[in-house]
Write a protein that holds these residues in place. Structure first.
Motif, PDB file in Angstrom:
ATOM      1  N   GLY A  52       0.783  -1.224   0.000  1.00 30.48           N
ATOM      2  CA  GLY A  52       0.000   0.000   0.000  1.00 30.48           C
ATOM      3  C   GLY A  52       0.816   1.277   0.000  1.00 30.48           C
ATOM      4  O   GLY A  52       0.248   2.366  -0.042  1.00 30.48           O
ATOM      5  N   LYS A  53       2.144   1.178   0.041  1.00 27.28           N
ATOM      6  CA  LYS A  53       3.002   2.358   0.074  1.00 27.28           C
ATOM      7  C   LYS A  53       3.735   2.509  -1.247  1.00 27.28           C
ATOM      8  O   LYS A  53       4.282   1.557  -1.794  1.00 27.28           O
ATOM      9  N   LEU A  54       3.778   3.752  -1.761  1.00 27.46           N
ATOM     10  CA  LEU A  54       4.379   4.042  -3.061  1.00 27.46           C
ATOM     11  C   LEU A  54       5.743   4.697  -2.847  1.00 27.46           C
ATOM     12  O   LEU A  54       5.862   5.676  -2.101  1.00 27.46           O
TER      13      LEU A  54
ATOM     14  N   GLY B 154     -15.790   2.510  -5.601  1.00 24.75           N
ATOM     15  CA  GLY B 154     -14.527   2.819  -4.937  1.00 24.75           C
ATOM     16  C   GLY B 154     -13.643   3.669  -5.820  1.00 24.75           C
ATOM     17  O   GLY B 154     -13.932   3.876  -7.000  1.00 24.75           O
ATOM     18  N   GLY B 155     -12.576   4.180  -5.243  1.00 22.96           N
ATOM     19  CA  GLY B 155     -11.628   4.997  -5.987  1.00 22.96           C
ATOM     20  C   GLY B 155     -10.617   4.144  -6.728  1.00 22.96           C
ATOM     21  O   GLY B 155     -10.629   2.913  -6.655  1.00 22.96           O
ATOM     22  N   THR B 156      -9.719   4.817  -7.449  1.00 23.94           N
ATOM     23  CA  THR B 156      -8.674   4.116  -8.190  1.00 23.94           C
ATOM     24  C   THR B 156      -7.743   3.383  -7.227  1.00 23.94           C
ATOM     25  O   THR B 156      -7.283   3.956  -6.244  1.00 23.94           O
ATOM     26  N   GLY B 157      -7.477   2.119  -7.515  1.00 22.43           N
ATOM     27  CA  GLY B 157      -6.564   1.345  -6.684  1.00 22.43           C
ATOM     28  C   GLY B 157      -7.124   0.937  -5.340  1.00 22.43           C
ATOM     29  O   GLY B 157      -6.373   0.529  -4.454  1.00 22.43           O
ATOM     30  N   SER B 158      -8.436   1.020  -5.180  1.00 29.15           N
ATOM     31  CA  SER B 158      -9.036   0.676  -3.884  1.00 29.15           C
ATOM     32  C   SER B 158      -9.305  -0.821  -3.743  1.00 29.15           C
ATOM     33  O   SER B 158      -9.594  -1.294  -2.642  1.00 29.15           O
TER      34      SER B 158
ATOM     35  N   LYS C  29      -5.770   5.461   4.922  1.00 34.06           N
ATOM     36  CA  LYS C  29      -4.536   6.234   5.039  1.00 34.06           C
ATOM     37  C   LYS C  29      -3.318   5.355   5.290  1.00 34.06           C
ATOM     38  O   LYS C  29      -2.202   5.715   4.906  1.00 34.06           O
ATOM     39  N   ASP C  30      -3.511   4.213   5.952  1.00 35.18           N
ATOM     40  CA  ASP C  30      -2.379   3.331   6.237  1.00 35.18           C
ATOM     41  C   ASP C  30      -2.051   2.393   5.080  1.00 35.18           C
ATOM     42  O   ASP C  30      -1.201   1.518   5.196  1.00 35.18           O
ATOM     43  N   GLY C  31      -2.740   2.570   3.927  1.00 26.00           N
ATOM     44  CA  GLY C  31      -2.475   1.760   2.740  1.00 26.00           C
ATOM     45  C   GLY C  31      -3.322   0.509   2.642  1.00 26.00           C
ATOM     46  O   GLY C  31      -3.307  -0.153   1.611  1.00 26.00           O
ATOM     47  N   SER C  32      -4.060   0.168   3.700  1.00 22.81           N
ATOM     48  CA  SER C  32      -4.903  -1.039   3.667  1.00 22.81           C
ATOM     49  C   SER C  32      -6.152  -0.784   2.829  1.00 22.81           C
ATOM     50  O   SER C  32      -6.628   0.345   2.714  1.00 22.81           O
ATOM     51  N   ARG C  33      -6.671  -1.862   2.255  1.00 27.22           N
ATOM     52  CA  ARG C  33      -7.886  -1.781   1.442  1.00 27.22           C
ATOM     53  C   ARG C  33      -8.992  -2.540   2.152  1.00 27.22           C
ATOM     54  O   ARG C  33      -8.812  -3.704   2.494  1.00 27.22           O
ATOM     55  N   LYS C  34     -10.117  -1.896   2.349  1.00 30.72           N
ATOM     56  CA  LYS C  34     -11.198  -2.508   3.121  1.00 30.72           C
ATOM     57  C   LYS C  34     -12.556  -2.163   2.516  1.00 30.72           C
ATOM     58  O   LYS C  34     -12.721  -1.151   1.834  1.00 30.72           O
ATOM     59  N   VAL C  35     -13.531  -3.029   2.798  1.00 27.42           N
ATOM     60  CA  VAL C  35     -14.929  -2.686   2.526  1.00 27.42           C
ATOM     61  C   VAL C  35     -15.365  -1.743   3.642  1.00 27.42           C
ATOM     62  O   VAL C  35     -15.308  -2.103   4.821  1.00 27.42           O
ATOM     63  N   VAL C  36     -15.764  -0.533   3.289  1.00 34.75           N
ATOM     64  CA  VAL C  36     -16.041   0.481   4.309  1.00 34.75           C
ATOM     65  C   VAL C  36     -17.525   0.815   4.433  1.00 34.75           C
ATOM     66  O   VAL C  36     -17.928   1.483   5.388  1.00 34.75           O
ATOM     67  N   GLN C  37     -18.329   0.369   3.487  1.00 35.36           N
ATOM     68  CA  GLN C  37     -19.752   0.700   3.546  1.00 35.36           C
ATOM     69  C   GLN C  37     -20.536  -0.277   2.675  1.00 35.36           C
ATOM     70  O   GLN C  37     -20.141  -0.571   1.543  1.00 35.36           O
ATOM     71  N   VAL C  38     -21.613  -0.805   3.214  1.00 36.88           N
ATOM     72  CA  VAL C  38     -22.536  -1.647   2.458  1.00 36.88           C
ATOM     73  C   VAL C  38     -23.907  -1.026   2.595  1.00 36.88           C
ATOM     74  O   VAL C  38     -24.430  -0.885   3.709  1.00 36.88           O
ATOM     75  N   THR C  39     -24.483  -0.613   1.477  1.00 35.00           N
ATOM     76  CA  THR C  39     -25.691   0.207   1.491  1.00 35.00           C
ATOM     77  C   THR C  39     -26.775  -0.399   0.620  1.00 35.00           C
ATOM     78  O   THR C  39     -26.518  -0.778  -0.532  1.00 35.00           O
ATOM     79  N   GLU C  40     -27.981  -0.439   1.153  1.00 32.96           N
ATOM     80  CA  GLU C  40     -29.133  -0.964   0.419  1.00 32.96           C
ATOM     81  C   GLU C  40     -29.819   0.155  -0.352  1.00 32.96           C
ATOM     82  O   GLU C  40     -29.987   1.267   0.154  1.00 32.96           O
ATOM     83  N   MET C  41     -30.208  -0.138  -1.579  1.00 32.71           N
ATOM     84  CA  MET C  41     -31.053   0.767  -2.358  1.00 32.71           C
ATOM     85  C   MET C  41     -32.505   0.434  -2.027  1.00 32.71           C
ATOM     86  O   MET C  41     -32.991  -0.650  -2.342  1.00 32.71           O
ATOM     87  N   GLN C  42     -33.198   1.374  -1.371  1.00 36.95           N
ATOM     88  CA  GLN C  42     -34.555   1.101  -0.909  1.00 36.95           C
ATOM     89  C   GLN C  42     -35.641   1.587  -1.858  1.00 36.95           C
ATOM     90  O   GLN C  42     -36.792   1.225  -1.695  1.00 36.95           O
TER      91      GLN C  42
ATOM     92  N   SER D  81     -14.874   5.714   8.356  1.00 32.26           N
ATOM     93  CA  SER D  81     -13.599   6.309   8.750  1.00 32.26           C
ATOM     94  C   SER D  81     -12.547   6.054   7.678  1.00 32.26           C
ATOM     95  O   SER D  81     -12.561   5.032   6.999  1.00 32.26           O
ATOM     96  N   HIS D  82     -11.623   7.007   7.536  1.00 35.02           N
ATOM     97  CA  HIS D  82     -10.518   6.860   6.588  1.00 35.02           C
ATOM     98  C   HIS D  82      -9.250   6.390   7.286  1.00 35.02           C
ATOM     99  O   HIS D  82      -8.205   6.270   6.646  1.00 35.02           O
ATOM    100  N   GLU D  83      -9.319   6.150   8.602  1.00 31.43           N
ATOM    101  CA  GLU D  83      -8.164   5.716   9.372  1.00 31.43           C
ATOM    102  C   GLU D  83      -8.109   4.188   9.408  1.00 31.43           C
ATOM    103  O   GLU D  83      -9.112   3.504   9.212  1.00 31.43           O
ATOM    104  N   GLY D  84      -6.933   3.654   9.711  1.00 33.68           N
ATOM    105  CA  GLY D  84      -6.790   2.219   9.889  1.00 33.68           C
ATOM    106  C   GLY D  84      -7.128   1.812  11.316  1.00 33.68           C
ATOM    107  O   GLY D  84      -7.365   2.653  12.188  1.00 33.68           O
ATOM    108  N   GLY D  85      -7.165   0.507  11.548  1.00 31.09           N
ATOM    109  CA  GLY D  85      -7.401   0.006  12.890  1.00 31.09           C
ATOM    110  C   GLY D  85      -8.850  -0.088  13.291  1.00 31.09           C
ATOM    111  O   GLY D  85      -9.163  -0.305  14.468  1.00 31.09           O
TER     112      GLY D  85
END
Length: 493
Positions: free
Chosen positions: A166-168, A270-274, A418-431, A457-461
């Motif tokens: 995750g670091k360039l 998601g964004g590029t490289g997510s 921000k820590d370079g990890s890639r995660k599922v951050v939101q799961v949303t239903e279309m109602q 959150s955009h933070e890790g942990g």
């Protein structure tokens, strides 16, 4: 006033010093013995360390080890001479010992005829360089072979970046010159019957292992030909791997499996490289074996293990023409509807094909999957609206919004934190629709300890947590054998 300007000048000098220190620290990071593929290239006896180079942009390229000018010139002369025809070695690979021996014999024959006085170090360096150029991918061959490296970015001959964990960071590797980069670029695109020239200065391609490649050459690439390579792991990732990496939880994994098997239409945003394509690949693995799956992509990246899969890829126009032989994603999506698909998987919606995708979802092709570039599920809806307008059908936005609301069941938001990890951050239903607006409801959201603001959150942990809302389509799970506990959704908490 003078004190203010003086302070600004001091701040600027401090920033420049910090940037230089960061660059030096980045290079030190490549000397770690645990990451040999990104370490500094071994300095052969003929290699030289050049002085710092200043680009037109003002960026100072740090000192790097380069091939001596004599060996570099010989490599340039011998590359075409060692091939019987230009594309002879396009399908050969770097680890083929038989082809290595063939090329080495040809090199020795040519050098004997040239009657050159070369040292043993120069011959060895020339041999390795030519094998990398003819069987591999030139200066970036060590990065291509390095499993820890997930992305390679060539910004002209002298600047090559690589991403690990995750670091360039900027690497020590360099190409000899612009012709050297172009040689590598042509070797990538020729086997795919694609052209990289003044008429087609931008090309999407892939490496033999499936890694995605995007190439831009002169005159658009002002610093020299640019290559961006998105590598994929040798081993196909599974949902268990994502749980192990911490990208999702076991409860969310079970929920997503139930959604795919229950034929819900899912959009991964998601964004590029997510990590959208990786997640789409994993979600696609849940599709039952007895269903016919058709995948449509710009450059083939999805790798489904099911037995009944049809893979389609876009095709550029024939050389010298603008439209002959060209097939775009929209053309392929329309064609798939005549191929009796049970599931339609589109690698990415980025233009008018979004409208055709929604039409397919609304006309009996339930369980379809796709990805879009968006930062939130709400943004994903707006993005789909914009893409549908690009179809040129001149439909009112309200009608398009209705199509989206009736077609899409679930948005899965993927992000690189921000820590370079890639995660599922939101799961949303279309109602559905409420007046002229779509109604969305979060089912899971990624949160970190002590977080006070709304949204993910955009933070890790942190951890993906249920919001306490049970989706309206949950009753459909039982029809497909999934009896999910209310605790998965946080009901009662």
């Amino acid at each position: 006033m003078s004190s203010f300007l003086s302070k600004r000048l001091q701040d600027q000098q401090k920033r420049e010093a910090d940037e230089k220190a960061n660059r030096e620290a980045a290079f030190k990071g490549f000397d770690e013995p645990t990451d040999p593929g990104l370490a500094e290239p071994a300095a052969a006896s003929t290699s030289i360390r050049t002085a710092e180079e200043t680009l037109d942009t003002g960026y100072v390229v740090p000192s790097k080890v380069r091939t001596s000018s004599r060996v570099a010139q010989l490599r340039k002369q011998l590359r075409p001479k060692m091939l019987a025809f230009p594309d002879e070695a396009d399908l050969w690979h770097r680890q083929d010992t038989e082809k290595q021996k063939l090329l080495i014999d040809r090199m020795r024959t040519i050098l004997s005829k040239m009657n050159l006085d070369l040292t043993a170090g120069e011959i060895e360096e020339l041999k390795e360089g030519l094998l990398n150029d003819l069987l591999g991918f030139g200066a970036i061959q060590p990065l291509v072979e390095n499993r820890q490296c997930s992305e390679i970015m060539v910004n002209g001959p002298s600047v090559i970046f690589a991403e690990t964990k995750g670091k360039l960071r900027e690497t020590e590797y360099v190409f000899d010159d612009e012709d050297h980069v172009l040689w590598t670029a042509q070797r990538i695109v020729r086997p795919l019957q694609r052209s990289l020239n003044r008429a087609n200065p931008m090309v999407d391609a892939r490496l033999p292992d499936g890694s995605r490649v995007h190439i831009v050459t002169l005159p658009s690439a002002l610093q020299g030909t640019t290559l961006t390579i998105r590598k994929f792991p040798d081993k196909r990732l599974t949902i268990a791997d994502l749980v192990k990496f911490g990208s999702i939880t076991e409860e969310l994994a079970l929920f997503l499996e139930a959604c795919v098997v229950s034929r819900l239409n899912v959009v991964v945003a998601g964004g590029t490289g997510s990590g959208k394509t990786t997640l789409l690949n994993v979600l696609s693995s849940f599709i039952p074996e007895d269903e016919r799956i058709i995948t449509v992509e710009d450059s083939a990246e999805l790798n489904l293990a099911q037995r009944h899969v049809v893979r389609l890829e876009t095709a550029p126009p024939l050389p010298g023409t603008k439209t002959d032989g060209r097939l775009e994603i929209r053309d392929l999506v329309k064609g798939t509807l005549r191929m009796r698909p049970d599931r339609l998987v589109i690698g990415e919606c980025r233009s008018g094909e979004a409208l055709d995708m929604l039409q397919a979802m609304n006309t009996g092709h339930d369980g379809s999957l796709t990805t879009v570039h968006a930062n939130t599920p709400r943004d994903a809806v707006a993005r789909l609206e914009t893409l549908c307008l690009m179809a040129g059908m001149d439909l009112p936005v309200f009608v398009i919004r209705q199509q989206i609301a009736s077609a899409v069941n679930l948005f899965v938001q993927q992000a690189r934190l921000k820590d370079g990890s890639r995660k599922v951050v939101q799961v949303t239903e279309m109602q559905g629709m409420e007046g002229e607006n779509v109604t969305l409801q979060d089912i899971f959201v990624y949160r970190t300890p002590g977080q006070k603001n709304q949204g993910y959150s955009h933070e890790g942990g942190g951890k993906v947590e249920p919001t306490g809302f049970r989706p309206n389509f949950a009753d459909k799970f039982k029809q497909y054998g999934y009896n999910l506990s209310a605790k998965i959704f946080g009901v009662g908490k």
